[in-house]
Each structure stands twice: as structure tokens, then as C-alpha cells.
Motif scaffolding. Sequence first.
Motif, PDB file in Angstrom:
ATOM      1  N   CYS A  71       0.874  -1.277  -0.106  1.00 16.48           N
ATOM      2  CA  CYS A  71       0.129  -0.011  -0.049  1.00 16.48           C
ATOM      3  C   CYS A  71       0.871   1.084  -0.111  1.00 16.48           C
ATOM      4  N   ALA A  72       0.167   2.330  -0.478  1.00 26.66           N
ATOM      5  CA  ALA A  72       0.981   3.715  -0.393  1.00 26.66           C
ATOM      6  C   ALA A  72       1.151   3.963   0.746  1.00 26.66           C
ATOM      7  N   SER A  73       2.490   4.915   1.136  1.00 26.37           N
ATOM      8  CA  SER A  73       2.547   5.234   2.338  1.00 26.37           C
ATOM      9  C   SER A  73       1.607   5.693   3.334  1.00 26.37           C
ATOM     10  N   GLY A  74       1.588   5.239   4.443  1.00 23.65           N
ATOM     11  CA  GLY A  74       0.450   5.848   5.496  1.00 23.65           C
ATOM     12  C   GLY A  74      -1.198   5.236   5.379  1.00 23.65           C
ATOM     13  N   VAL A  75      -1.151   4.350   4.123  1.00 22.58           N
ATOM     14  CA  VAL A  75      -2.559   3.895   4.099  1.00 22.58           C
ATOM     15  C   VAL A  75      -2.802   2.744   5.067  1.00 22.58           C
ATOM     16  N   ILE A  76      -3.796   2.613   5.898  1.00 16.88           N
ATOM     17  CA  ILE A  76      -3.886   1.620   6.714  1.00 16.88           C
ATOM     18  C   ILE A  76      -4.993   0.439   6.349  1.00 16.88           C
ATOM     19  N   VAL A  77      -4.640  -0.592   6.138  1.00 18.14           N
ATOM     20  CA  VAL A  77      -5.539  -1.888   6.038  1.00 18.14           C
ATOM     21  C   VAL A  77      -6.278  -2.089   7.064  1.00 18.14           C
ATOM     22  N   ASN A  78      -7.606  -2.009   6.632  1.00 18.75           N
ATOM     23  CA  ASN A  78      -8.713  -2.617   7.850  1.00 18.75           C
ATOM     24  C   ASN A  78      -8.914  -4.138   7.980  1.00 18.75           C
ATOM     25  N   SER A  79      -8.790  -4.846   6.775  1.00 15.58           N
ATOM     26  CA  SER A  79      -9.041  -6.148   6.659  1.00 15.58           C
ATOM     27  C   SER A  79      -8.648  -6.795   5.355  1.00 15.58           C
ATOM     28  N   PHE A  80      -8.242  -8.077   5.537  1.00 13.17           N
ATOM     29  CA  PHE A  80      -7.977  -8.902   4.464  1.00 13.17           C
ATOM     30  C   PHE A  80      -9.024 -10.051   4.406  1.00 13.17           C
ATOM     31  N   THR A  81      -9.774 -10.105   3.111  1.00 14.83           N
ATOM     32  CA  THR A  81     -10.886 -11.077   3.164  1.00 14.83           C
ATOM     33  C   THR A  81     -10.938 -12.171   1.956  1.00 14.83           C
ATOM     34  N   VAL A  82     -11.318 -13.086   2.066  1.00 17.41           N
ATOM     35  CA  VAL A  82     -11.283 -14.293   1.188  1.00 17.41           C
ATOM     36  C   VAL A  82     -12.971 -14.398   0.796  1.00 17.41           C
ATOM     37  N   GLY A  83     -13.414 -14.021  -0.299  1.00 18.81           N
ATOM     38  CA  GLY A  83     -15.060 -14.571  -0.617  1.00 18.81           C
ATOM     39  C   GLY A  83     -15.462 -13.740   0.445  1.00 18.81           C
ATOM     40  N   GLY A  84     -15.380 -12.536   0.769  1.00 23.93           N
ATOM     41  CA  GLY A  84     -16.062 -11.672   1.988  1.00 23.93           C
ATOM     42  C   GLY A  84     -15.557 -11.982   3.357  1.00 23.93           C
ATOM     43  N   ASP A  85     -14.998 -13.127   3.654  1.00 23.19           N
ATOM     44  CA  ASP A  85     -15.029 -13.689   5.138  1.00 23.19           C
ATOM     45  C   ASP A  85     -13.598 -13.161   5.413  1.00 23.19           C
ATOM     46  N   GLY A  86     -13.319 -12.492   6.739  1.00 20.39           N
ATOM     47  CA  GLY A  86     -12.159 -11.984   7.243  1.00 20.39           C
ATOM     48  C   GLY A  86     -11.681 -12.822   8.505  1.00 20.39           C
ATOM     49  N   ASP A  87     -12.370 -13.895   8.663  1.00 23.38           N
ATOM     50  CA  ASP A  87     -12.117 -14.476  10.055  1.00 23.38           C
ATOM     51  C   ASP A  87     -11.269 -15.561   9.908  1.00 23.38           C
ATOM     52  N   GLY A  88     -10.473 -15.905   8.699  1.00 22.90           N
ATOM     53  CA  GLY A  88      -9.452 -16.876   8.720  1.00 22.90           C
ATOM     54  C   GLY A  88     -10.034 -18.245   8.003  1.00 22.90           C
ATOM     55  N   SER A  89     -11.343 -18.289   7.411  1.00 30.11           N
ATOM     56  CA  SER A  89     -11.740 -19.713   7.050  1.00 30.11           C
ATOM     57  C   SER A  89     -12.831 -19.283   6.040  1.00 30.11           C
ATOM     58  N   TYR A  90     -12.733 -19.612   4.703  1.00 29.52           N
ATOM     59  CA  TYR A  90     -13.746 -19.553   3.778  1.00 29.52           C
ATOM     60  C   TYR A  90     -14.160 -20.983   3.075  1.00 29.52           C
ATOM     61  N   THR A  91     -15.342 -21.191   3.024  1.00 33.50           N
ATOM     62  CA  THR A  91     -15.892 -22.343   2.253  1.00 33.50           C
ATOM     63  C   THR A  91     -16.846 -22.313   1.250  1.00 33.50           C
ATOM     64  N   ASP A  92     -16.498 -23.041   0.025  1.00 36.92           N
ATOM     65  CA  ASP A  92     -17.484 -22.900  -0.988  1.00 36.92           C
ATOM     66  C   ASP A  92     -17.181 -24.177  -1.682  1.00 36.92           C
ATOM     67  N   ALA A  93     -17.670 -24.286  -2.963  1.00 38.67           N
ATOM     68  CA  ALA A  93     -17.611 -25.479  -3.746  1.00 38.67           C
ATOM     69  C   ALA A  93     -17.188 -25.188  -5.040  1.00 38.67           C
ATOM     70  N   MET A  94     -16.636 -26.063  -5.865  1.00 41.39           N
ATOM     71  CA  MET A  94     -16.069 -26.113  -7.199  1.00 41.39           C
ATOM     72  C   MET A  94     -17.370 -26.653  -7.910  1.00 41.39           C
ATOM     73  N   THR A  95     -17.611 -26.338  -9.156  1.00 37.43           N
ATOM     74  CA  THR A  95     -18.460 -27.078  -9.789  1.00 37.43           C
ATOM     75  C   THR A  95     -18.082 -27.504 -11.212  1.00 37.43           C
ATOM     76  N   SER A  96     -18.724 -28.551 -11.676  1.00 37.54           N
ATOM     77  CA  SER A  96     -18.117 -29.449 -12.582  1.00 37.54           C
ATOM     78  C   SER A  96     -18.284 -28.377 -13.982  1.00 37.54           C
ATOM     79  N   THR A  97     -17.147 -28.612 -14.784  1.00 35.68           N
ATOM     80  CA  THR A  97     -17.123 -27.797 -16.022  1.00 35.68           C
ATOM     81  C   THR A  97     -17.681 -28.846 -17.082  1.00 35.68           C
ATOM     82  N   THR A  98     -17.849 -29.983 -16.716  1.00 30.18           N
ATOM     83  CA  THR A  98     -18.132 -31.156 -17.618  1.00 30.18           C
ATOM     84  C   THR A  98     -19.758 -30.936 -18.244  1.00 30.18           C
ATOM     85  N   THR A  99     -20.147 -30.955 -19.397  1.00 31.83           N
ATOM     86  CA  THR A  99     -21.073 -30.817 -19.706  1.00 31.83           C
ATOM     87  C   THR A  99     -22.139 -32.312 -19.120  1.00 31.83           C
TER      88      THR A  99
END
Length: 158
Positions: A71-99
Motif C-alpha cells: 500500500c501507499a505510504s500511510g494507508v492503513i489496511v482495515n482487513s483482508f478477506t477471502v470471499g468476503g470472510d475475514g475470520d480466517g476461513s472460507y468454504t465454497d464448492a467447485m462446480t463441474s465444467t463437464t457438460t
Amino acid sequence: MSKFAVRGIVAAVLAVVTSAGITAQDTATLSVSARIQGGCTLVTSGAMAFGDLNMASTGPESKVVNATYRCASGVIVNSFTVGGDGDGSYTDAMTSTTTGVTDTIPYTITWSVPASYTGTGFTAAGQTVALTGTIQNADYITKAPGSYSDSVVLAVNY
């Protein structure tokens, strides 16, 4: 005064002015400005590609990818998120790309919630977060063959 005398005086004045280096000048003001926006960049070390899952395995499949933000000098990061979750865990599912295949494969991404971070410029090392993706064996051993995929948004909020 004679015409020749006037010409002589004008010639003498011009000679004095020219030899003194006097020239005409006009000026204008040019404004010069710039702005540094306070922002951050976020990059990953690559895709979280599990590759061919080991159907004979009894344990989970795991993959680690690093996410780094600067980040630019002095910019304060409030949070880092994965899929909108910032608590250290994110769960989802991969879908098949096969017809015709409707199977999904659940996955979890975990990380250690990073400490607070204040930017020190874009040439600095930044903050790196290790993201560990895991697929449990029981979640894929009964699924149809083929490719599965998903995408998830990583965000640094400042």
C-alpha cells in the motif's frame, strides 16, 4: 532637421539598443501538479490448482498460495478477506465444467488473519498471507470424472 539627420539618429538608437542586448519578451505561467492516491495492490503467487486428485488417497488434498499486498505510504489496511470472510476461513464448492455433470466438490481456504498493516510504499515488502486450500477426500471420491472450478475474490480493505 533633415531627413538624413533623422535617419542617422534612428540608426544610432537602434545600434545602442541592439548592442545592449535588449529584446522583447512575453511570459505565461505553467501549472505543474500531481496527485498520489492512497491505494493498495494485491497479487497472488498463482492459482490454487489442485491438479489431479488422488482417488486412492484417504487424506485431504491441500494447496498453498500466497497473497501479498502493498500500500501507499500511510494507508492503513482495515482487513483482508477471502470471499468476503475475514475470520480466517472460507468454504465454497467447485462446480463441474463437464457438460451434463452436476456434481460439486466442496473446498475450504484457511489463513492466519494478518496483523494490522500500514503501507510503506509500493517498493516495500508488503504483507504476505499464506492461503491453504483443502479438499477432503470424502468430498471427491464419489464424484464424476472431469474438471471442476470456482473463483473467489480476495480483497484488501483500506
